[in-house]
Scaffold this motif. Structure first.
Motif, mmCIF file in Angstrom:
data_model
loop_
_atom_site.group_PDB
_atom_site.id
_atom_site.type_symbol
_atom_site.label_atom_id
_atom_site.label_comp_id
_atom_site.label_asym_id
_atom_site.label_seq_id
_atom_site.Cartn_x
_atom_site.Cartn_y
_atom_site.Cartn_z
ATOM 1 N N ASP A 31 7.905 99.893 -2.341
ATOM 2 C CA ASP A 31 8.347 100.192 -3.696
ATOM 3 C C ASP A 31 7.200 100.861 -4.437
ATOM 4 O OD1 ASP A 31 9.902 100.324 -5.992
ATOM 5 O OD2 ASP A 31 10.598 98.254 -5.795
ATOM 6 N N ARG A 32 7.444 101.172 -5.699
ATOM 7 C CA ARG A 32 6.428 101.832 -6.520
ATOM 8 C C ARG A 32 6.047 100.942 -7.694
ATOM 9 N NH1 ARG A 32 6.828 107.795 -9.493
ATOM 10 N NH2 ARG A 32 4.931 107.569 -10.753
ATOM 11 N N ASP A 33 4.766 100.936 -8.006
ATOM 12 C CA ASP A 33 4.261 100.262 -9.198
ATOM 13 C C ASP A 33 3.241 101.192 -9.830
ATOM 14 O OD1 ASP A 33 3.510 98.586 -11.198
ATOM 15 O OD2 ASP A 33 2.460 97.139 -9.931
ATOM 16 N N GLU A 34 3.656 101.923 -10.873
ATOM 17 C CA GLU A 34 2.842 102.932 -11.529
ATOM 18 C C GLU A 34 2.389 103.973 -10.499
ATOM 19 O OE1 GLU A 34 -0.192 100.814 -13.627
ATOM 20 O OE2 GLU A 34 1.162 100.205 -15.237
ATOM 21 N N ASN A 35 1.075 104.137 -10.275
ATOM 22 C CA ASN A 35 0.597 105.163 -9.349
ATOM 23 C C ASN A 35 0.221 104.592 -7.981
ATOM 24 O OD1 ASN A 35 0.852 107.375 -11.097
ATOM 25 N ND2 ASN A 35 -1.070 106.848 -12.105
ATOM 26 N N ALA A 36 0.809 103.490 -7.635
ATOM 27 C CA ALA A 36 0.551 102.883 -6.331
ATOM 28 C C ALA A 36 1.875 102.569 -5.650
ATOM 29 C CB ALA A 36 -0.286 101.617 -6.474
ATOM 30 N N VAL A 37 1.859 102.640 -4.330
ATOM 31 C CA VAL A 37 3.002 102.134 -3.583
ATOM 32 C C VAL A 37 2.692 100.688 -3.210
ATOM 33 C CG1 VAL A 37 3.797 104.332 -2.672
ATOM 34 C CG2 VAL A 37 2.026 103.102 -1.460
ATOM 35 N N VAL A 38 3.713 99.867 -3.281
ATOM 36 C CA VAL A 38 3.557 98.448 -3.011
ATOM 37 C C VAL A 38 4.328 98.114 -1.743
ATOM 38 C CG1 VAL A 38 3.841 96.121 -3.905
ATOM 39 C CG2 VAL A 38 3.395 98.006 -5.482
ATOM 40 N N ILE A 39 3.624 97.566 -0.773
ATOM 41 C CA ILE A 39 4.220 97.185 0.506
ATOM 42 C C ILE A 39 4.393 95.673 0.510
ATOM 43 C CG2 ILE A 39 3.960 97.261 3.005
ATOM 44 C CD1 ILE A 39 2.004 99.626 2.546
ATOM 45 N N ILE A 40 5.646 95.234 0.639
ATOM 46 C CA ILE A 40 5.976 93.821 0.490
ATOM 47 C C ILE A 40 6.658 93.317 1.753
ATOM 48 C CG2 ILE A 40 7.223 92.136 -0.904
ATOM 49 C CD1 ILE A 40 7.291 94.281 -3.144
ATOM 50 N N ASN A 41 6.168 92.214 2.278
ATOM 51 C CA ASN A 41 6.855 91.509 3.350
ATOM 52 C C ASN A 41 6.672 90.006 3.152
ATOM 53 O OD1 ASN A 41 4.268 90.810 4.549
ATOM 54 N ND2 ASN A 41 4.212 92.901 5.371
ATOM 55 N N LYS A 42 7.174 89.222 4.048
ATOM 56 C CA LYS A 42 7.135 87.762 3.880
ATOM 57 C C LYS A 42 5.718 87.213 3.937
ATOM 58 C CE LYS A 42 11.784 86.858 5.635
ATOM 59 N NZ LYS A 42 12.593 86.136 6.654
ATOM 60 N N ARG A 43 4.792 87.987 4.517
ATOM 61 C CA ARG A 43 3.435 87.483 4.695
ATOM 62 C C ARG A 43 2.500 87.887 3.572
ATOM 63 N NH1 ARG A 43 0.273 89.517 9.886
ATOM 64 N NH2 ARG A 43 0.243 91.384 8.585
ATOM 65 N N GLU A 44 2.681 89.100 3.034
ATOM 66 C CA GLU A 44 1.712 89.602 2.064
ATOM 67 C C GLU A 44 2.314 90.715 1.218
ATOM 68 O OE1 GLU A 44 -1.529 91.275 4.245
ATOM 69 O OE2 GLU A 44 -0.209 92.426 5.560
ATOM 70 N N VAL A 64 12.570 101.733 1.896
ATOM 71 C CA VAL A 64 11.752 102.400 0.887
ATOM 72 C C VAL A 64 12.645 102.819 -0.281
ATOM 73 C CG1 VAL A 64 12.024 104.649 2.025
ATOM 74 C CG2 VAL A 64 10.069 104.265 0.494
ATOM 75 N N THR A 65 12.114 102.733 -1.490
ATOM 76 C CA THR A 65 12.872 103.111 -2.679
ATOM 77 C C THR A 65 12.667 104.582 -3.001
ATOM 78 O OG1 THR A 65 11.074 102.593 -4.210
ATOM 79 C CG2 THR A 65 12.567 100.787 -3.603
ATOM 80 N N HIS A 66 13.571 105.105 -3.807
ATOM 81 C CA HIS A 66 13.477 106.484 -4.265
ATOM 82 C C HIS A 66 12.197 106.694 -5.057
ATOM 83 C CE1 HIS A 66 14.210 109.899 -7.002
ATOM 84 N NE2 HIS A 66 14.976 110.384 -6.035
ATOM 85 N N GLY A 67 11.838 105.718 -5.879
ATOM 86 C CA GLY A 67 10.626 105.837 -6.685
ATOM 87 C C GLY A 67 9.372 105.952 -5.839
ATOM 88 N N ALA A 68 9.316 105.203 -4.748
ATOM 89 C CA ALA A 68 8.150 105.273 -3.867
ATOM 90 C C ALA A 68 8.057 106.630 -3.182
ATOM 91 C CB ALA A 68 8.217 104.153 -2.830
#
Length: 343
Positions: A31-44, A64-68
């Motif tokens: 996903d996207r958070d401002e000017n960074a992409v955020v990688i999310i899974n069950k571990r981290e 992956v989202t459209h924003g990312a």
């Protein structure tokens, strides 16, 4: 097995000197958070500055989202959809913010016989260390390469005890022809092509503009992959055959592990830049937004160049407005409800 090299901590991604850092994602949500992409899974949860990444490799189980994707495109980051651990590339997208300097350089070299021959000789020179190929013709180079590969097959056959007859390959069905060893070679080579394709696209070069190979959309991919077969796919195929591991998956996993251990992606990037831009420390990636002019070379883009004569010519014309054709299908969802609104 240790994590592959591009599974790095965010602090390790700031290699801006040549901007070849790659991030591999598997079984995660992006996903996207401002000017960074955020990688999310069950571990981290990992935040990655988009502008510091040259290639985002999306493996199995990735969403992956459209924003990312929009952020990665605006950052000039290539997005590649790949197989497990980066082996095999299925599709790639390149953002509009990347400059075309490397592509222009590649096109200039490949369309001039003398320069193209020099690059081809440089490719062969990488396979014949210590030998002078500066005056060799392409016919001579092909002959020497054929003899070199034949000796490699014979040497690995003696080393592993695996019988070797000849290379068999059937176009369009690489794994249907030949014995187990030939099928392993075809599987490993196919995986290597995908990796080279991903790197070529990721640094802004063209997969289709080859110097030795020609006539296919992946000619340059074949050129680059041939530089590494002697070190990777050929010995790997003999090693696997000697152990009785003859499935395509065995070749893919074996190549994946060797690439991770030797950091091949770094090597491919360096080799391509040395071939296309020898002596230059880095390739400019400025997005210049220029227009080509047959007399001036280039002029500024992003402005209206119309003068009075152009306006006069176009006045009164019955311009056709774009419409939705019968062959086009648009699927558009409803607008999102405004928070706090009621229906």
């Amino acid at each position: 097995m240790a994590d592959i090299w591009w599974k790095a901590h965010p602090h390790d991604l700031h290699r801006v000197s040549d901007r070849v850092s790659s991030v591999y994602v598997e079984r995660s949500h992006i996903d996207r958070d401002e000017n960074a992409v955020v990688i999310i899974n069950k571990r981290e949860t990992v935040r990655v500055p988009a502008a510091m990444v040259a290639v985002m490799l999306m493996g199995p189980g990735t969403r992956v989202t459209h924003g990312a994707i929009r952020l990665l495109a605006d950052s000039g980051t290539t997005v590649c959809w790949v197989g497990e651990q980066g082996v095999r590339m299925y599709a790639a997208g390149l953002g509009p913010a990347r400059g075309a300097n490397l592509l222009h350089r590649q096109a200039w070299l490949v369309t001039r016989t003398k320069e193209r021959l020099n690059v081809a000789r440089a490719m062969y020179a990488m396979r014949f260390p210590g030998e002078d190929v500066s005056t060799a013709t392409m016919q001579q180079l092909r002959g020497r390469e054929g003899a070199r590969v034949r000796k490699l097959y014979q040497a690995h056959s003696q080393r592993t005890g695996v019988a070797w007859n000849r290379r068999e390959y059937r176009a369009g069905d690489a794994h249907a022809a030949g014995d187990d060893l030939n099928r392993l070679l075809s599987a490993a080579n196919a995986a290597l092509y995908g990796i080279c394709h991903a790197v070529i696209v990721g640094i802004g070069a063209s997969p289709g503009l080859g110097f030795v190979h020609t006539g296919t959309a992946i000619s340059f991919v074949l050129d680059i992959a041939d530089l590494y077969k002697a070190d990777y796919t050929i010995p790997l195929a003999f090693d696997l055959a000697a152990k009785g591991l003859t499935e395509e998956r065995d070749a893919r996993i074996g190549l994946r592990d060797r690439i991770a251990q030797t950091r091949l992606l770094d090597r491919i990037v360096t080799d391509i830049k040395n071939l296309l831009t020898p002596g230059e420390s880095e390739v400019r990636e400025d997005d210049l937004n220029q227009l080509w002019d047959e007399r001036l070379g280039t002029v500024a883009g992003g402005i209206n160049w119309a003068d009075e004569s152009d306006l006069a010519i176009n006045l009164g014309l019955n311009l056709v407005q774009p419409t939705m054709g019968e062959d086009h299908i648009a699927v558009i969802g409803p607008e999102f409800d405004t928070p706090g609104s009621s229906t």
